[in-house]
Design a protein around this motif. Structure first.
Motif, PDB file in Angstrom:
ATOM      1  N   ILE A 125       4.110   5.207  -5.994  1.00 23.44           N
ATOM      2  CA  ILE A 125       4.320   4.847  -7.394  1.00 23.44           C
ATOM      3  C   ILE A 125       3.175   5.298  -8.300  1.00 23.44           C
ATOM      4  CG2 ILE A 125       4.552   2.895  -8.972  1.00 23.44           C
ATOM      5  CD1 ILE A 125       6.073   1.471  -6.679  1.00 23.44           C
ATOM      6  N   ALA A 126       1.943   5.127  -7.865  1.00 19.17           N
ATOM      7  CA  ALA A 126       0.798   5.441  -8.734  1.00 19.17           C
ATOM      8  C   ALA A 126       0.752   6.908  -9.160  1.00 19.17           C
ATOM      9  CB  ALA A 126      -0.504   5.024  -8.071  1.00 19.17           C
ATOM     10  N   PRO A 127       0.924   7.889  -8.249  1.00 19.78           N
ATOM     11  CA  PRO A 127       0.915   9.274  -8.725  1.00 19.78           C
ATOM     12  C   PRO A 127       2.061   9.593  -9.688  1.00 19.78           C
ATOM     13  CG  PRO A 127       0.545   9.219  -6.363  1.00 19.78           C
ATOM     14  CD  PRO A 127       0.920   7.828  -6.781  1.00 19.78           C
ATOM     15  N   VAL A 128       3.226   8.988  -9.467  1.00 23.64           N
ATOM     16  CA  VAL A 128       4.351   9.209 -10.379  1.00 23.64           C
ATOM     17  C   VAL A 128       4.030   8.612 -11.740  1.00 23.64           C
ATOM     18  CG1 VAL A 128       6.784   8.669 -10.813  1.00 23.64           C
ATOM     19  CG2 VAL A 128       6.048   9.338  -8.525  1.00 23.64           C
ATOM     20  N   TYR A 129       3.493   7.407 -11.749  1.00 17.59           N
ATOM     21  CA  TYR A 129       3.121   6.754 -13.008  1.00 17.59           C
ATOM     22  C   TYR A 129       2.070   7.583 -13.744  1.00 17.59           C
ATOM     23  CZ  TYR A 129       1.336   3.154 -16.173  1.00 17.59           C
ATOM     24  OH  TYR A 129       0.933   2.455 -17.276  1.00 17.59           O
ATOM     25  N   PRO A 186      -9.992  -6.464  -3.774  1.00 21.47           N
ATOM     26  CA  PRO A 186      -9.422  -5.321  -4.497  1.00 21.47           C
ATOM     27  C   PRO A 186      -7.958  -5.490  -4.913  1.00 21.47           C
ATOM     28  CG  PRO A 186     -10.732  -4.553  -2.648  1.00 21.47           C
ATOM     29  CD  PRO A 186     -10.629  -6.037  -2.515  1.00 21.47           C
ATOM     30  N   PRO A 187      -7.052  -5.990  -4.051  1.00 21.97           N
ATOM     31  CA  PRO A 187      -5.672  -6.151  -4.517  1.00 21.97           C
ATOM     32  C   PRO A 187      -5.537  -7.148  -5.664  1.00 21.97           C
ATOM     33  CG  PRO A 187      -5.754  -6.310  -2.127  1.00 21.97           C
ATOM     34  CD  PRO A 187      -7.157  -6.256  -2.614  1.00 21.97           C
ATOM     35  N   VAL A 188      -6.318  -8.208  -5.633  1.00 23.24           N
ATOM     36  CA  VAL A 188      -6.262  -9.182  -6.729  1.00 23.24           C
ATOM     37  C   VAL A 188      -6.765  -8.539  -8.022  1.00 23.24           C
ATOM     38  CG1 VAL A 188      -7.254 -11.356  -7.584  1.00 23.24           C
ATOM     39  CG2 VAL A 188      -6.373 -11.208  -5.245  1.00 23.24           C
ATOM     40  N   ALA A 189      -7.847  -7.768  -7.935  1.00 22.72           N
ATOM     41  CA  ALA A 189      -8.375  -7.080  -9.122  1.00 22.72           C
ATOM     42  C   ALA A 189      -7.362  -6.076  -9.667  1.00 22.72           C
ATOM     43  CB  ALA A 189      -9.685  -6.381  -8.778  1.00 22.72           C
ATOM     44  N   ILE A 190      -6.701  -5.353  -8.778  1.00 17.33           N
ATOM     45  CA  ILE A 190      -5.696  -4.373  -9.209  1.00 17.33           C
ATOM     46  C   ILE A 190      -4.507  -5.076  -9.850  1.00 17.33           C
ATOM     47  CG2 ILE A 190      -4.017  -2.681  -8.369  1.00 17.33           C
ATOM     48  CD1 ILE A 190      -6.209  -1.833  -6.329  1.00 17.33           C
ATOM     49  N   VAL A 232       0.840  -1.198   0.000  1.00 15.62           N
ATOM     50  CA  VAL A 232       0.000   0.000   0.000  1.00 15.62           C
ATOM     51  C   VAL A 232       0.876   1.249   0.000  1.00 15.62           C
ATOM     52  CG1 VAL A 232      -1.689   1.307   1.348  1.00 15.62           C
ATOM     53  CG2 VAL A 232      -1.954  -1.142   1.082  1.00 15.62           C
ATOM     54  N   GLY A 233       1.925   1.235   0.811  1.00 20.90           N
ATOM     55  CA  GLY A 233       2.835   2.379   0.848  1.00 20.90           C
ATOM     56  C   GLY A 233       3.503   2.630  -0.496  1.00 20.90           C
ATOM     57  N   ALA A 234       3.927   1.549  -1.145  1.00 24.88           N
ATOM     58  CA  ALA A 234       4.541   1.689  -2.467  1.00 24.88           C
ATOM     59  C   ALA A 234       3.534   2.223  -3.478  1.00 24.88           C
ATOM     60  CB  ALA A 234       5.096   0.348  -2.927  1.00 24.88           C
TER      61      ALA A 234
END
Length: 147
Positions: A10-14, A71-75, A4-6
């Motif tokens: 990572i997501a906003p940078v991506y 949710p994590p599996v879907a993501i 979750v921390g990563a």
């Protein structure tokens, strides 16, 4: 915890690497709002499972954890369809792939060309810096900030 921390980093940078500059801030803001709505829904779902299901406490906590896996599996499955980061591709000399990846999310060819040129210039600038310049900056203001 670490995943979750990563993701928060990572997501906003991506996202900022993929979308045109005029919508970058709005999209990163939407990401933050979706995270908070997801947290709220998680708490609400836990409350509903705890109060709305007539079952043993043992079953309830297992159900809460089981629902939390969805949710994590879907993501993870959806992430397989995301394009590679165009900036990363440019930094590794894969410009044609970077242009293709960017064209998948930016339909306007003019914007693709502008973004590609911007990424190429930024990559050239980044590659010219060394670790010594970061550790031992030349300007006094940077020295004060880092030491």
């Amino acid at each position: 915890g670490l995943g979750v921390g990563a993701t928060f980093v990572i997501a906003p940078v991506y996202l900022s690497e993929l979308v045109p500059a005029e919508v970058r801030g709005a999209l990163v803001c939407c990401f933050d709002i979706c995270i908070n709505v997801g947290i709220l829904l998680g708490f609400a779902g836990g409350y509903l499972i705890d109060t709305g299901i007539d079952a043993s406490a043992d079953f309830k906590w297992r159900l809460m954890i089981g629902v939390g896996v969805i949710p994590p599996v879907a993501i993870a499955l959806a992430a397989q369809f995301l394009p590679r980061s165009p900036r990363w591709l440019v930094s590794h000399g894969l410009r044609a792939e970077a242009e293709f990846a960017l064209s998948r999310v930016v339909p306007d060819a003019r914007h693709v060309a502008e973004e590609m040129e911007s990424m190429i210039q930024a990559t050239m600038k980044e590659n010219s810096a060394s670790y010594a310049q970061v550790i031992f900056p030349r300007t006094k203001s940077m020295q004060r900030a880092l030491h």
